[in-house]
Structure formats: C-alpha cells, structure tokens
Enzyme design. Structure first.
Site, PDB file in Angstrom:
ATOM      1  N   GLY A   8       0.827  -1.208   0.000  1.00 61.49           N
ATOM      2  CA  GLY A   8       0.000   0.000   0.000  1.00 61.49           C
ATOM      3  C   GLY A   8       0.862   1.260   0.000  1.00 61.49           C
ATOM      4  O   GLY A   8       0.492   2.275   0.597  1.00 61.49           O
ATOM      5  N   GLY A  12      -1.359   7.538   1.580  1.00 60.21           N
ATOM      6  CA  GLY A  12      -1.346   7.720   3.031  1.00 60.21           C
ATOM      7  C   GLY A  12      -0.018   7.407   3.698  1.00 60.21           C
ATOM      8  O   GLY A  12       1.051   7.866   3.268  1.00 60.21           O
ATOM      9  N   TYR A 163     -12.810  -4.925  11.764  1.00 60.69           N
ATOM     10  CA  TYR A 163     -11.571  -4.123  11.709  1.00 60.69           C
ATOM     11  C   TYR A 163     -10.782  -4.289  13.010  1.00 60.69           C
ATOM     12  O   TYR A 163      -9.570  -4.492  12.978  1.00 60.69           O
ATOM     13  CB  TYR A 163     -11.910  -2.646  11.474  1.00 60.69           C
ATOM     14  CG  TYR A 163     -10.676  -1.776  11.324  1.00 60.69           C
ATOM     15  CD1 TYR A 163      -9.936  -1.764  10.152  1.00 60.69           C
ATOM     16  CD2 TYR A 163     -10.225  -0.970  12.377  1.00 60.69           C
ATOM     17  CE1 TYR A 163      -8.791  -0.970  10.014  1.00 60.69           C
ATOM     18  CE2 TYR A 163      -9.092  -0.174  12.252  1.00 60.69           C
ATOM     19  CZ  TYR A 163      -8.381  -0.181  11.061  1.00 60.69           C
ATOM     20  OH  TYR A 163      -7.247   0.594  10.933  1.00 60.69           O
TER      21      TYR A 163
HETATM   22  N1  LIG Z   1      -5.628   6.567   9.054  1.00 61.77           N
HETATM   23  C1  LIG Z   1      -5.778   6.207  10.315  1.00 61.77           C
HETATM   24  O1  LIG Z   1      -6.341   6.957  11.127  1.00 61.77           O
HETATM   25  C2  LIG Z   1      -5.232   4.887  10.792  1.00 61.77           C
HETATM   26  C3  LIG Z   1      -5.313   4.597  12.161  1.00 61.77           C
HETATM   27  C4  LIG Z   1      -4.796   3.388  12.622  1.00 61.77           C
HETATM   28  C5  LIG Z   1      -4.243   2.491  11.742  1.00 61.77           C
HETATM   29  N2  LIG Z   1      -4.185   2.792  10.414  1.00 61.77           N
HETATM   30  C6  LIG Z   1      -3.572   1.800   9.505  1.00 61.77           C
HETATM   31  O2  LIG Z   1      -2.575   2.435   8.722  1.00 61.77           O
HETATM   32  C7  LIG Z   1      -2.390   1.676   7.520  1.00 61.77           C
HETATM   33  C8  LIG Z   1      -2.302   2.639   6.345  1.00 61.77           C
HETATM   34  O3  LIG Z   1      -3.566   3.231   6.171  1.00 61.77           O
HETATM   35  P1  LIG Z   1      -3.745   4.748   5.692  1.00 61.77           P
HETATM   36  O4  LIG Z   1      -4.422   5.472   6.787  1.00 61.77           O
HETATM   37  O5  LIG Z   1      -2.483   5.268   5.134  1.00 61.77           O
HETATM   38  O6  LIG Z   1      -4.869   4.549   4.560  1.00 61.77           O
HETATM   39  P2  LIG Z   1      -4.819   4.709   2.958  1.00 61.77           P
HETATM   40  O7  LIG Z   1      -4.365   6.071   2.596  1.00 61.77           O
HETATM   41  O8  LIG Z   1      -6.168   4.283   2.500  1.00 61.77           O
HETATM   42  O9  LIG Z   1      -3.733   3.654   2.509  1.00 61.77           O
HETATM   43  C9  LIG Z   1      -4.008   2.269   2.523  1.00 61.77           C
HETATM   44  C10 LIG Z   1      -3.217   1.607   1.424  1.00 61.77           C
HETATM   45  O10 LIG Z   1      -3.528   0.194   1.464  1.00 61.77           O
HETATM   46  C11 LIG Z   1      -3.800  -0.201   0.117  1.00 61.77           C
HETATM   47  N3  LIG Z   1      -4.642  -1.395   0.074  1.00 61.77           N
HETATM   48  C12 LIG Z   1      -5.898  -1.549   0.530  1.00 61.77           C
HETATM   49  N4  LIG Z   1      -6.345  -2.781   0.248  1.00 61.77           N
HETATM   50  C13 LIG Z   1      -5.352  -3.421  -0.401  1.00 61.77           C
HETATM   51  C14 LIG Z   1      -5.213  -4.709  -0.973  1.00 61.77           C
HETATM   52  N5  LIG Z   1      -6.214  -5.606  -0.969  1.00 61.77           N
HETATM   53  N6  LIG Z   1      -4.046  -5.041  -1.556  1.00 61.77           N
HETATM   54  C15 LIG Z   1      -3.027  -4.149  -1.605  1.00 61.77           C
HETATM   55  N7  LIG Z   1      -3.110  -2.903  -1.104  1.00 61.77           N
HETATM   56  C16 LIG Z   1      -4.258  -2.548  -0.522  1.00 61.77           C
HETATM   57  C17 LIG Z   1      -4.491   1.010  -0.486  1.00 61.77           C
HETATM   58  O11 LIG Z   1      -4.526   0.901  -1.900  1.00 61.77           O
HETATM   59  P3  LIG Z   1      -5.532   1.828  -2.785  1.00 61.77           P
HETATM   60  O12 LIG Z   1      -4.866   3.178  -2.881  1.00 61.77           O
HETATM   61  O13 LIG Z   1      -5.608   1.099  -4.078  1.00 61.77           O
HETATM   62  O14 LIG Z   1      -6.819   1.894  -2.042  1.00 61.77           O
HETATM   63  C18 LIG Z   1      -3.572   2.102   0.029  1.00 61.77           C
HETATM   64  O15 LIG Z   1      -2.408   2.158  -0.752  1.00 61.77           O
HETATM   65  C19 LIG Z   1      -3.553   0.683   7.460  1.00 61.77           C
HETATM   66  O16 LIG Z   1      -3.096  -0.599   7.850  1.00 61.77           O
HETATM   67  C20 LIG Z   1      -4.532   1.220   8.478  1.00 61.77           C
HETATM   68  O17 LIG Z   1      -5.352   0.207   9.035  1.00 61.77           O
HETATM   69  C21 LIG Z   1      -4.643   3.975   9.904  1.00 61.77           C
END
Ligand SMILES: NC(=O)c1ccc[n+]([C@@H]2O[C@H](COP(=O)([O-])OP(=O)(O)OC[C@H]3O[C@@H](n4cnc5c(N)ncnc54)[C@H](OP(=O)(O)O)[C@@H]3O)[C@@H](O)[C@H]2O)c1
Length: 284
Positions: A8, A12, A163
């Site tokens: 990913g 983000g 989740y």
């Molecule tokens: N944001 C928050 O507040 C928060 C809080 C706690 C934990 N997290 C964790 O932080 C991590 C990063 O999330 P983020 O906040 O940066 O969100 P994000 O911007 O949505 O980034 C998530 C990434 O994961 C990719 N992804 C999703 N499903 C996938 C799949 N089946 N195969 C390959 N790649 C996939 C997405 O690809 P696409 O661009 O194609 O969708 C994107 O590149 C996640 O594990 C999330 O659970 C986030």
C-alpha cells in the site's frame, strides 16, 4: 543499497514512509493493488528524492493468488525490510475470491501469507513492521477472544468488530512470529506499529470533517496523531541503527514502545490463530 517493500505504498502512511526512506540509499518496491496509482506515486517520489530505484509491483492482499504471484516476482531479491502497511477500514464488506471476509484478508491474512513466503529471502537482520492500530483495543467495545470462524465468515458486523479483530490479529502475528524467529535463532526483527488517528489518509475515504478531527484531538489525545509524525517514526524504525535489536514490540505513534492490550499478549490465542491461518492459506 537496502531493499524495502511497502504494501500500500501509493497512499497515506505507506506513501509518506516511502518518500522518507527514498532519501536513504535504498531500493523501494511499492506493492500496490492498483499499479497505475503506484506508478504515479513512484514518479512523485523519484522526482522529489532523485532516487530512481523506486519500483512498483502488483499486489492484491485480498487475493492469495496475487500474494503468491507477487512473492514469486521477487525471486532472487534479498529483502532488508517488509512494511506490512496496507489496510482497509471496517466500512468495507464482502467476501474475497478465497472465501474470506475482505477486511480479515486484506488487513491480516494476506500479510500473513506474504511474510511467510518472503522470510527465506530476508537478510539476516531484516526488519518486518506490521501496521496495526490502537483500535485493536477499541474504546467502543471490549474485545474478547472468540470463535475464529465467526470473524473469518461473519454474518454481521456490529460495532465494526471485523476491523478491530484484524488489527488485534496483526499483533498476535507479530508476537508469535517473533517467538518463532527467536526459537530458530534468527535475528530477523518483527514489530508492530500504531499510527494513531491520522485524518490525512484515504482510509476513511476522505470523509473526516474538521469537527471530527478536533473532537478526536480533544477527547482522545492518546489516540490522535498526524500523518508526518507517524511516517517519520515508521521510516526511522525501518532504517535507523537505534532499532537494530528491537523485536516483538509495539510502537505507539512514535519510536517509543508501549504495551498493547492485555488480550493481545495471550500466546495461546496467537498460536491458535497461527495454526488456523496456515490451514487457510494452504501450503506456504
Ligand atoms: N488513518 C488512520 O487513522 C489509521 C489509524 C490506525 C491504523 N491505520 C492503519 O494504517 C495503515 C495505512 O492506512 P492509511 O491510513 O495510510 O490509509 P490509505 O491512505 O487508505 O492507505 C491504505 C493503502 O492500502 C492499500 N490497500 C488496501 N487494500 C489493499 C489490498 N487488498 N491489496 C493491496 N493494497 C491494498 C491502499 O490501496 P488503494 O490506494 O488502491 O486503495 C492504500 O495504498 C492501514 O493498515 C490502516 O489500518 C490507519
């Protein structure tokens, strides 16, 4: 030059982590389900950092076939770090082509298989980081250990439990893998990271209002973070010498480790999940 894989990495936290690591002597592989988005991200990073060793490869964690194809495509490459960062929110529903809940597979099972497939190619002191969440210990519900089938094949999703469990499973995986690596006398490091609530990512589909951000900041300061802070920490944990001996730990929105929930330290649950996961993915 060290090789880093970031799942990913196009968006983000993964993208921000890649931007930072690109400033070091590195080869970065952005593992993305959408290759076009990955290539756009890679171009931005190349232009900004001057580092031309930014590759994109297709990886869809919601498909075990895709995970195997991705791992096969890396044959012959020594891996210095694997950032299991990709994830989706609990708003996503559906069953994957492998027959599992899409959140369970995208956030946990896909990374479980990916890591096991790549372990033989990891350098002696490689670093694995599993991006979890403080929602493994949700303030909204007391998570309990329960029948795995009810999570893998859910009939409903009250309270966003899918989740929360997927993020708890990231921790069980981290701690169990650490125990196994140590028992085998390996020096590969595996840790987990909580990025905290970061408004500036796509996880919630851009639906976070300024009012909501302010509310979280005021009422849950111990869960609030900002994308640059968490990305700085992840990049440091993966690259800096200070973290060359730390394993089996949970980093909280920074390079500081804290205790995760009491439930997450149950080694028997972790073992049960590991054994079940091996069966679910088939032969590794
Ligand atoms: N944001 C928050 O507040 C928060 C809080 C706690 C934990 N997290 C964790 O932080 C991590 C990063 O999330 P983020 O906040 O940066 O969100 P994000 O911007 O949505 O980034 C998530 C990434 O994961 C990719 N992804 C999703 N499903 C996938 C799949 N089946 N195969 C390959 N790649 C996939 C997405 O690809 P696409 O661009 O194609 O969708 C994107 O590149 C996640 O594990 C999330 O659970 C986030």
């Amino acid at each position: 030059m060290k090789t880093y894989i970031i799942t990913g990495g196009n968006s983000g936290l993964g993208f921000e982590t890649a931007r930072r690591i690109a400033k070091t002597d590195s080869h970065i592989i952005l593992a993305c389900r959408n290759v076009a988005k990955g290539q756009a991200a890679a171009e931005t990073i190349k232009q900004e950092s001057g580092n031309q060793n930014i590759d994109v490869r297709k990886l869809d964690l919601a498909s075990l076939r895709s995970v195997r194809e991705f791992a096969n495509s890396l044959e012959g490459i020594s891996i210095d770090a694997l950032d299991n960062n990709a994830g989706i929110s609990g708003q996503h529903t559906g069953i994957t082509e492998d027959g599992f809940d899409v959140v369970f597979q995208s956030n946990y099972l896909g990374h479980f298989l990916l890591t096991l497939l790549l372990l033989p190619q990891m350098t002696e002191q490689a670093r694995i980081l599993n991006v979890s969440s403080d929602m493994h210990n949700s303030p909204f519900v007391d998570l309990e250990w329960r029948d795995l089938d009810s999570i893998i094949y859910p009939t409903d999703d009250t309270m966003g439990l899918r989740y929360y469990y997927s993020k708890l499973f990231n921790l069980y995986f981290t701690y169990e893998l650490d125990r196994q690596l140590q028992a085998q006398g390996k020096e590969i490091l595996v840790n987990a990271f909580n990025p905290g609530f970061m408004a500036d990512t796509n996880l919630a589909g851009g639906h976070i209002t300024p009012e909501r951000i302010e509310h979280v900041k005021q009422t849950m300061p111990d869960r609030y973070s900002e994308l640059p802070l968490s990305a700085d920490a992840v990049a440091d944990i993966l690259t800096q010498k200070d973290f060359a001996t730390i394993s089996g730990q949970y980093f909280d929105r920074s390079t500081q480790t804290v205790q995760s929930s009491k439930l997450s330290y149950h080694a028997d649950h972790a073992k049960e999940l590991w054994e079940a996961s091996l069966k679910l993915v088939g032969e590794v």
